[in-house]
Structures are given as structure tokens and as C-alpha cells.
Design an enzyme around this catalytic site. Structure first.
Site, PDB file in Angstrom:
ATOM      1  N   ASP A   8       0.852  -1.177   0.000  1.00  0.00           N
ATOM      2  CA  ASP A   8       0.000   0.000   0.000  1.00  0.00           C
ATOM      3  C   ASP A   8       0.899   1.243   0.000  1.00  0.00           C
ATOM      4  OD1 ASP A   8       0.933   0.293   2.616  1.00  0.00           O
ATOM      5  OD2 ASP A   8      -1.025   0.096   3.556  1.00  0.00           O
ATOM      6  N   HIS A   9       0.328   2.389   0.307  1.00  0.00           N
ATOM      7  CA  HIS A   9       1.076   3.648   0.286  1.00  0.00           C
ATOM      8  C   HIS A   9       2.210   3.690   1.312  1.00  0.00           C
ATOM      9  CE1 HIS A   9      -2.304   4.045   3.067  1.00  0.00           C
ATOM     10  NE2 HIS A   9      -1.523   4.840   3.774  1.00  0.00           N
ATOM     11  N   CYS A  66       2.515  -3.427   4.358  1.00  0.00           N
ATOM     12  CA  CYS A  66       1.559  -2.400   4.770  1.00  0.00           C
ATOM     13  C   CYS A  66       2.103  -1.778   6.055  1.00  0.00           C
ATOM     14  CB  CYS A  66       0.145  -2.954   4.929  1.00  0.00           C
ATOM     15  SG  CYS A  66      -0.155  -3.978   6.369  1.00  0.00           S
ATOM     16  N   GLY A  69       1.845  -4.555   8.818  1.00  0.00           N
ATOM     17  CA  GLY A  69       2.051  -5.906   8.306  1.00  0.00           C
ATOM     18  C   GLY A  69       0.924  -6.847   8.673  1.00  0.00           C
ATOM     19  N   HIS A  99      10.573 -23.548   9.703  1.00  0.00           N
ATOM     20  CA  HIS A  99       9.563 -24.279  10.468  1.00  0.00           C
ATOM     21  C   HIS A  99       8.153 -24.170   9.908  1.00  0.00           C
ATOM     22  CE1 HIS A  99      12.163 -24.268  14.387  1.00  0.00           C
ATOM     23  NE2 HIS A  99      12.794 -24.780  13.347  1.00  0.00           N
TER      24      HIS A  99
END
Length: 150
Positions: A8-9, A66, A69, A99
Site C-alpha cells: 500500500d502507500h 503495509c 504488516g 519451520h
């Protein structure tokens, strides 16, 4: 190897840095991210196509960015074949691959500097899945929820 990337921005600056870093290392990029500075957008509009591309097997891995996150990871993990991990340091990137066999990393743009992000991305892509007991655990992740949950 093809890497899908979406942001995103808040992730535009990092997206460009990651793209350049990956191209220099010989990776191919499919960029689904927002590309302008100074304009706010809705992260789902950029994360959905990135996750869908990886989910369809058209890219080996994905990188989504983002602000925190979290939203990006939540969206990506709605796709059946995606295991997106929120990653904020190198050690988490290693464990996400070793993992959890993560195939997408979600990066919190507001909380990590550019040099750290590039190290995280490089580590993630260079780390292999261990398999064994971790494969058994991953196979237990999918679960169809009953209609009573809710």
C-alpha cells in the site's frame, strides 16, 4: 525465481528498494504494489492480487507490505495455499521458512528501516524449509470451521 510483491502507500518506498535489491540478485519481479507517493490507498486492493498470484503457483514467493504488516498477512492467509508470516527481524524470517514453510512474508513498513528489510528479504529467500516434524505440523493448519463457529 519469480517473486510477487504488493504494497500500500506506506510500503511504496520499501517496495522500490526491495525490487531493486531482488533484480540485482537475479530474481524476477511481478509488482502488484501501489506506485505513487503522497496518496493513501486501501491495502486489500494490492495484497489480494499478490496473494492470489502466489496461491495460483504463478510466483515462487510473495512479499507484502503495509503499515503494521498485520492487515496484509490477514488477507494473504485467507488463500488456501498461502502461509504468510509477519516478519520484523531476520530470526523470524529464518523460522518462518525453516519451520512454517512460509511462502509470503508480510513486512510492517512503519516499524523497520530499509537496510533491515533488505536483510530480512534476502534471509527469507535463502532459507530452506526443514520438513520432518514441521511438515507434519503444517499439514494440521487447514481446518474447515463448522457453521456453529462464529
Amino acid at each position: 525465481m519469480l517473486i510477487a510483491i504488493g504494497s500500500d502507500h506506506t510500503g511504496v518506498h520499501y517496495k522500490y528498494a526491495i525490487n531493486n535489491f531482488l533484480i540485482k540478485k537475479g530474481y524476477q519481479i511481478k509488482d502488484f504494489g501501489f506506485s505513487e507517493y503522497g496518496k493513501d490507498v486501501d491495502y486489500p486492493d494490492y495484497i489480494h492480487p499478490t496473494a492470489e498470484f502466489v496461491n495460483q503457483g504463478k510466483a515462487n514467493f510473495g512479499i507484502i507490505i503495509c503499515g503494521s504488516g498485520n492487515g496484509a498477512a490477514m488477507i494473504a492467509n485467507k488463500y488456501k495455499k498461502i502461509r504468510a508470516a509477519l516478519v520484523w527481524k531476520k530470526e523470524i524470517a529464518i523460522l518462518a521458512r525453516k519451520h512454517n514453510n512460509a511462502n509470503i512474508i508480510s513486512i510492517p513498513a512503519r516499524f523497520i528501516d530499509k537496510n533491515k528489510i533488505l536483510k530480512i528479504v534476502g534471509t527469507f529467500l535463502e532459507t530452506n524449509f526443514e520438513g520432518g516434524k514441521h511438515k507434519i505440523r503444517i499439514e494440521k493448519i487447514p481446518k474447515i470451521l463448522s457453521s456453529s463457529v462464529g
